[in-house]
Motif scaffolding. Structure first.
Motif, PDB file in Angstrom:
ATOM      1  N   GLU A   1       0.828  -1.205   0.000  1.00  0.00           N
ATOM      2  CA  GLU A   1       0.000   0.000   0.000  1.00  0.00           C
ATOM      3  C   GLU A   1       0.864   1.258   0.000  1.00  0.00           C
ATOM      4  O   GLU A   1       0.544   2.241  -0.675  1.00  0.00           O
ATOM      5  CB  GLU A   1      -0.936   0.001   1.206  1.00  0.00           C
ATOM      6  CG  GLU A   1      -2.009  -1.059   1.129  1.00  0.00           C
ATOM      7  CD  GLU A   1      -2.728  -1.319   2.435  1.00  0.00           C
ATOM      8  OE1 GLU A   1      -3.840  -1.895   2.382  1.00  0.00           O
ATOM      9  OE2 GLU A   1      -2.201  -0.960   3.515  1.00  0.00           O
ATOM     10  N   LEU A   2       1.968   1.225   0.743  1.00  0.00           N
ATOM     11  CA  LEU A   2       2.902   2.351   0.746  1.00  0.00           C
ATOM     12  C   LEU A   2       3.485   2.558  -0.644  1.00  0.00           C
ATOM     13  O   LEU A   2       3.528   3.684  -1.154  1.00  0.00           O
ATOM     14  CB  LEU A   2       4.016   2.122   1.764  1.00  0.00           C
ATOM     15  CG  LEU A   2       5.090   3.207   1.807  1.00  0.00           C
ATOM     16  CD1 LEU A   2       4.536   4.489   2.394  1.00  0.00           C
ATOM     17  CD2 LEU A   2       6.300   2.731   2.590  1.00  0.00           C
ATOM     18  N   ASP A   3       3.928   1.473  -1.264  1.00  0.00           N
ATOM     19  CA  ASP A   3       4.482   1.566  -2.621  1.00  0.00           C
ATOM     20  C   ASP A   3       3.463   2.131  -3.605  1.00  0.00           C
ATOM     21  O   ASP A   3       3.795   2.971  -4.445  1.00  0.00           O
ATOM     22  CB  ASP A   3       4.965   0.195  -3.106  1.00  0.00           C
ATOM     23  CG  ASP A   3       6.204  -0.300  -2.368  1.00  0.00           C
ATOM     24  OD1 ASP A   3       6.909   0.525  -1.735  1.00  0.00           O
ATOM     25  OD2 ASP A   3       6.458  -1.518  -2.419  1.00  0.00           O
ATOM     26  N   ALA A   4       2.213   1.694  -3.476  1.00  0.00           N
ATOM     27  CA  ALA A   4       1.166   2.194  -4.372  1.00  0.00           C
ATOM     28  C   ALA A   4       0.921   3.681  -4.146  1.00  0.00           C
ATOM     29  O   ALA A   4       0.711   4.439  -5.105  1.00  0.00           O
ATOM     30  CB  ALA A   4      -0.132   1.407  -4.160  1.00  0.00           C
ATOM     31  N   ALA A   5       0.970   4.129  -2.893  1.00  0.00           N
ATOM     32  CA  ALA A   5       0.782   5.555  -2.597  1.00  0.00           C
ATOM     33  C   ALA A   5       1.912   6.384  -3.206  1.00  0.00           C
ATOM     34  O   ALA A   5       1.676   7.458  -3.758  1.00  0.00           O
ATOM     35  CB  ALA A   5       0.714   5.775  -1.087  1.00  0.00           C
ATOM     36  N   ILE A   6       3.126   5.875  -3.130  1.00  0.00           N
ATOM     37  CA  ILE A   6       4.277   6.579  -3.718  1.00  0.00           C
ATOM     38  C   ILE A   6       4.142   6.624  -5.234  1.00  0.00           C
ATOM     39  O   ILE A   6       4.269   7.684  -5.857  1.00  0.00           O
ATOM     40  CB  ILE A   6       5.600   5.887  -3.308  1.00  0.00           C
ATOM     41  CG1 ILE A   6       5.843   6.059  -1.804  1.00  0.00           C
ATOM     42  CG2 ILE A   6       6.773   6.445  -4.119  1.00  0.00           C
ATOM     43  CD1 ILE A   6       6.941   5.159  -1.252  1.00  0.00           C
ATOM     44  N   ASP A   7       3.884   5.468  -5.822  1.00  0.00           N
ATOM     45  CA  ASP A   7       3.795   5.373  -7.287  1.00  0.00           C
ATOM     46  C   ASP A   7       2.630   6.173  -7.855  1.00  0.00           C
ATOM     47  O   ASP A   7       2.676   6.622  -8.998  1.00  0.00           O
ATOM     48  CB  ASP A   7       3.664   3.911  -7.720  1.00  0.00           C
ATOM     49  CG  ASP A   7       4.917   3.101  -7.417  1.00  0.00           C
ATOM     50  OD1 ASP A   7       5.991   3.693  -7.199  1.00  0.00           O
ATOM     51  OD2 ASP A   7       4.804   1.854  -7.393  1.00  0.00           O
ATOM     52  N   GLY A   8       1.585   6.375  -7.053  1.00  0.00           N
ATOM     53  CA  GLY A   8       0.402   7.059  -7.545  1.00  0.00           C
ATOM     54  C   GLY A   8       0.448   8.576  -7.436  1.00  0.00           C
ATOM     55  O   GLY A   8      -0.499   9.239  -7.855  1.00  0.00           O
ATOM     56  N   PHE A   9       1.533   9.132  -6.878  1.00  0.00           N
ATOM     57  CA  PHE A   9       1.578  10.587  -6.694  1.00  0.00           C
ATOM     58  C   PHE A   9       1.414  11.267  -8.050  1.00  0.00           C
ATOM     59  O   PHE A   9       2.236  11.098  -8.943  1.00  0.00           O
ATOM     60  CB  PHE A   9       2.891  11.012  -6.026  1.00  0.00           C
ATOM     61  CG  PHE A   9       2.876  12.436  -5.569  1.00  0.00           C
ATOM     62  CD1 PHE A   9       2.228  12.785  -4.401  1.00  0.00           C
ATOM     63  CD2 PHE A   9       3.479  13.437  -6.318  1.00  0.00           C
ATOM     64  CE1 PHE A   9       2.184  14.109  -3.974  1.00  0.00           C
ATOM     65  CE2 PHE A   9       3.444  14.754  -5.907  1.00  0.00           C
ATOM     66  CZ  PHE A   9       2.795  15.098  -4.730  1.00  0.00           C
ATOM     67  N   PRO A  10       0.351  12.061  -8.225  1.00  0.00           N
ATOM     68  CA  PRO A  10      -0.004  12.563  -9.558  1.00  0.00           C
ATOM     69  C   PRO A  10       0.629  13.902  -9.959  1.00  0.00           C
ATOM     70  O   PRO A  10       0.468  14.333 -11.091  1.00  0.00           O
ATOM     71  CB  PRO A  10      -1.518  12.720  -9.463  1.00  0.00           C
ATOM     72  CG  PRO A  10      -1.737  13.107  -8.040  1.00  0.00           C
ATOM     73  CD  PRO A  10      -0.707  12.331  -7.254  1.00  0.00           C
ATOM     74  N   PHE A  11       1.340  14.526  -9.022  1.00  0.00           N
ATOM     75  CA  PHE A  11       1.918  15.835  -9.318  1.00  0.00           C
ATOM     76  C   PHE A  11       3.414  15.698  -9.597  1.00  0.00           C
ATOM     77  O   PHE A  11       3.987  14.632  -9.414  1.00  0.00           O
ATOM     78  CB  PHE A  11       1.681  16.790  -8.143  1.00  0.00           C
ATOM     79  CG  PHE A  11       0.244  16.926  -7.750  1.00  0.00           C
ATOM     80  CD1 PHE A  11      -0.650  17.625  -8.550  1.00  0.00           C
ATOM     81  CD2 PHE A  11      -0.240  16.350  -6.586  1.00  0.00           C
ATOM     82  CE1 PHE A  11      -1.985  17.743  -8.199  1.00  0.00           C
ATOM     83  CE2 PHE A  11      -1.569  16.466  -6.215  1.00  0.00           C
ATOM     84  CZ  PHE A  11      -2.452  17.162  -7.028  1.00  0.00           C
ATOM     85  N   ASP A  12       4.035  16.778 -10.008  1.00  0.00           N
ATOM     86  CA  ASP A  12       5.482  16.785 -10.258  1.00  0.00           C
ATOM     87  C   ASP A  12       6.211  16.811  -8.918  1.00  0.00           C
ATOM     88  O   ASP A  12       6.356  17.868  -8.298  1.00  0.00           O
ATOM     89  CB  ASP A  12       5.857  17.999 -11.109  1.00  0.00           C
ATOM     90  CG  ASP A  12       7.349  18.092 -11.388  1.00  0.00           C
ATOM     91  OD1 ASP A  12       8.118  17.180 -10.980  1.00  0.00           O
ATOM     92  OD2 ASP A  12       7.760  19.084 -12.022  1.00  0.00           O
TER      93      ASP A  12
END
Length: 177
Positions: free
Chosen positions: A83-94
């Motif tokens: 879940e942590l990895d998904a939160a990191i990978d999903g960051f939508p901004f620059d």
């Protein structure tokens, strides 16, 4: 074994001081394996045989141990490593924009995430850029404004104290590495 990350809310701010060594010791005493603390802001990665379906019991157990040991009203957000990895990978901004602070707000339940996202929809996106992901709200304010924006003031409300915690994306990357 499941790798978990405990994100403690309000540690080493507002008079609640917990040394990383003491925090790590508490988790080891609870029988967790491969315990590692990160920075001085209440981040602990550990392993245990408790699967994600046992999250609520594990969360309650850790919060009770923190309350007993450190004498404060402890709240944590507990996420699996995936879940942590998904939160990191999903960051939508620059995330590399030097003028902005990349924040991830973790929510303990879907209702809180939905409520924050709905309230943020009425905010100025140039001041409070907001997006959502599974269990999180992404926030990318201008550096130096993270306590002054309307979204910051919303997050500071007592009603979110037990159900959210936020971390800078760079901190999360360190925890995941």
């Amino acid at each position: 074994m499941t790798t978990w990350v405990a994100l403690l809310r309000g540690v080493n701010v507002g008079g609640i001081t917990i040394r990383s060594a003491d925090l790590g010791a508490l988790f080891r005493e609870q029988g967790f394996d491969d315990v590692r603390t990160f920075l001085a802001s209440g981040n602990v990665r550990f392993e245990t045989d408790a699967a994600a379906v046992h999250r609520a019991a594990l969360k309650s157990r850790i919060e009770a141990a923190l309350r007993d040991r450190f004498s404060y009203d402890a709240w944590i957000v507990l996420v699996t490593r995936s879940e942590l990895d998904a939160a990191i990978d999903g960051f939508p901004f620059d995330a590399d924009n030097p003028a902005r602070q990349p924040w991830v707000v973790f929510c303990t339940d879907e209702a809180t995430r939905t409520e924050l996202a709905a309230a943020a929809a009425s905010l100025d996106p140039s001041v409070d850029p907001i997006s959502t992901g599974p269990g999180v709200v992404y926030w990318n304010p201008v550096k130096g404004t993270t306590v002054d924006t309307p979204f910051a003031k919303m997050l500071a409300k007592a009603r979110y104290k037990a159900t959210t915690t936020n971390r800078n994306l760079r901190t999360l990357v360190k925890i995941a590495s």
